[in-house]
Design a protein around this motif. Structure first.
Motif, mmCIF file in Angstrom:
data_model
loop_
_atom_site.group_PDB
_atom_site.id
_atom_site.type_symbol
_atom_site.label_atom_id
_atom_site.label_comp_id
_atom_site.label_asym_id
_atom_site.label_seq_id
_atom_site.Cartn_x
_atom_site.Cartn_y
_atom_site.Cartn_z
ATOM 1 N N VAL A 167 -4.871 -14.439 -4.958
ATOM 2 C CA VAL A 167 -4.306 -13.096 -5.004
ATOM 3 C C VAL A 167 -4.555 -12.425 -3.656
ATOM 4 O O VAL A 167 -5.650 -12.493 -3.104
ATOM 5 N N GLY A 168 -3.526 -11.761 -3.136
ATOM 6 C CA GLY A 168 -3.659 -11.061 -1.867
ATOM 7 C C GLY A 168 -4.116 -9.632 -2.051
ATOM 8 O O GLY A 168 -4.523 -9.210 -3.141
ATOM 9 N N ASP A 169 -4.012 -8.864 -0.977
ATOM 10 C CA ASP A 169 -4.393 -7.450 -1.007
ATOM 11 C C ASP A 169 -3.240 -6.550 -1.451
ATOM 12 O O ASP A 169 -3.425 -5.346 -1.633
ATOM 13 N N PHE B 252 1.919 -8.016 -5.214
ATOM 14 C CA PHE B 252 3.065 -8.761 -4.689
ATOM 15 C C PHE B 252 4.367 -8.516 -5.458
ATOM 16 O O PHE B 252 5.402 -8.175 -4.867
ATOM 17 N N ASP B 253 4.343 -8.723 -6.767
ATOM 18 C CA ASP B 253 5.592 -8.651 -7.536
ATOM 19 C C ASP B 253 6.270 -7.292 -7.393
ATOM 20 O O ASP B 253 7.486 -7.205 -7.197
ATOM 21 N N ALA B 254 5.481 -6.230 -7.479
ATOM 22 C CA ALA B 254 6.047 -4.888 -7.365
ATOM 23 C C ALA B 254 6.487 -4.600 -5.930
ATOM 24 O O ALA B 254 7.549 -4.000 -5.710
ATOM 25 N N ALA B 255 5.697 -5.035 -4.950
ATOM 26 C CA ALA B 255 6.056 -4.794 -3.546
ATOM 27 C C ALA B 255 7.324 -5.549 -3.171
ATOM 28 O O ALA B 255 8.146 -5.054 -2.380
ATOM 29 N N ARG C 148 -0.428 -0.890 -3.611
ATOM 30 C CA ARG C 148 0.488 -0.885 -4.750
ATOM 31 C C ARG C 148 1.938 -1.005 -4.296
ATOM 32 O O ARG C 148 2.345 -0.477 -3.255
ATOM 33 N N GLY C 149 2.711 -1.680 -5.108
ATOM 34 C CA GLY C 149 4.106 -1.894 -4.768
ATOM 35 C C GLY C 149 4.889 -0.605 -4.610
ATOM 36 O O GLY C 149 5.770 -0.492 -3.746
#
Length: 286
Positions: free
Chosen positions: A238-240, A243-246, A218-219
Motif C-alpha cells: 500500500v502506498g501513501d 489509490f483507487d479514489a485518486a 485522500r483521493g
C-alpha cells in the motif's frame, strides 16, 4: 474503473537498466574490471535485508560487481564511519550505498557524510544535497531522481506547474523539492505541521507523496488531471495515496508497487556506472 493513466515504473527502469548494462560492459571491456557497488548493511532489519538483496541481484544481472559489507547492529558511529571511510579510500570500489535507516544509536548524518562525494551514488551526503540545490555536478538522491525520470518518460514538464511535495526528509522530500525547482516548478513543501493540507493538494498540478503513512493522501484531495507520484511503500503493498479514489481524478498516477521503486534502483546502478567512468577518468560513450 480508474480513469488515470498508469505510470509504468518497471518499463522506465528497464530502459535505464538496459543502457546501464551496456555501459557497464563497455567499462569492463576498457578497464578489465566491473563497476563496483559496495552495500553497507548495519544489523538485520528484514526490510533492509530484502532491499539490499534486490539491489545485489540487479547488479549481478547487469554486469556490476556487488560487494556486501554486513555490520552488527552494536557497531558505534565511529566504527561505522571508519568502515565507510575505508571503502571511500578503496580504488576498486566505485559506489557506496549505506542502507537506511540505521539503528537509532547511530548518527546517520555522520555516517552518510563519511561517503566520499565521488562515490555517493545514492545521493545522500550533504555535499550531494548542495549540488542538487545549486545545480552543481554531482549525484542526485535516487528516489527523487527516479521520479524525475518518470515525469520525463511521460512528457510531464514541471515548468510553471505547481508541485506539492508531502514530506521533508533529507533523502526524499527536500531533494525532490530541489530537483523540481531546478526544472522551474513552483514548489510547496508540506509536512506534519502543515495547516489544511487538503487545500494545498487540491491546487497541485503535480503531487509527490512521501510521508510513510498508508493512504494518507485522500483521493478527493486530488485536482482533476493532476499527476500523482506515490513514493510511499507500506505493509501490504500500500502506498501513501488512496489509490483507487485518486485514480478516478488524476491524469497520471504511479502504482504501488511498480511505480517509483524500480526507477530508484535503476538510478542507483546507473550512477554507480557513471561514477566508475569518472573515477577512471574515462569518457563514457553516449
Amino acid at each position: 474503473m480508474a480513469d488515470a493513466r498508469l505510470i509504468d515504473g518497471t518499463a522506465v527502469a528497464r530502459d535505464i537498466m538496459n543502457r546501464t548494462g551496456e555501459k557497464a560492459a563497455d567499462f569492463e571491456k576498457r578497464t578489465g574490471a566491473k563497476p563496483c557497488l559496495a552495500t553497507v548493511l548495519v544489523g538485520e532489519d528484514p526490510a533492509s535485508v530484502t532491499y539490499v538483496r534486490m539491489k545485489r541481484n540487479r547488479c549481478a544481472k547487469f554486469g556490476i560487481e556487488s560487494r556486501h559489507v554486513p555490520l552488527p547492529d552494536t557497531i558505534t558511529t565511529e566504527e561505522l564511519v571508519g568502515a565507510i571511510t575505508e571503502l571511500s579510500n578503496d580504488p576498486s570500489v566505485h559506489g557506496i550505498l549505506l542502507q537506511h535507516p540505521v539503528p537509532a544509536h547511530i548518527d546517520e548524518r555522520a555516517a552518510f557524510d563519511a561517503i566520499s562525494a565521488e562515490k555517493d551514488v545514492d545521493g545522500v551526503t550533504s555535499q550531494s544535497f548542495a549540488a542538487m540545490a545549486f545545480g552543481f555536478d554531482g549525484f542526485a538522491s535516487c528516489t527523487p531522481a527516479g521520479i524525475m525520470r518518470l515525469l520525463d518518460a511521460y512528457d510531464v514538464d514541471p515548468r510553471g506547474k505547481h508541485a506539492v511535495v508531502i514530506g521533508r526528509s533529507a533523502i526524499l522530500g527536500k531533494p525532490m523539492s530541489m530537483l523540481l525547482l531546478a526544472r522551474d516548478a513552483t514548489v510547496t513543501v508540506c509536512h506534519s505541521k502543515t495547516t489544511d493540507l487538503p487545500s494545498h493538494v487540491r491546487n497541485a498540478d503535480i503531487v509527490v507523496a512521501a510521508v510513510g503513512k498508508p493512504e494518507f493522501v485522500r483521493g478527493e484531495w486530488i485536482k482533476p488531471g493532476a499527476v500523482v507520484i506515490d513514493a510511499g511503500y507500506n505493509e501490504g503493498n500500500v502506498g501513501d495515496v488512496e489509490f483507487d479514489a485518486a485514480a478516478t481524478r488524476a491524469g497520471l498516477i504511479t502504482p504501488v508497487p511498480g511505480g517509483v521503486g524500480p526507477t530508484t534502483i535503476a538510478v542507483l546502478l546507473e550512477q554507480t556506472v557513471t561514477a566508475a567512468f569518472r573515477q577512471q577518468q574515462i569518457p563514457a560513450e553516449a
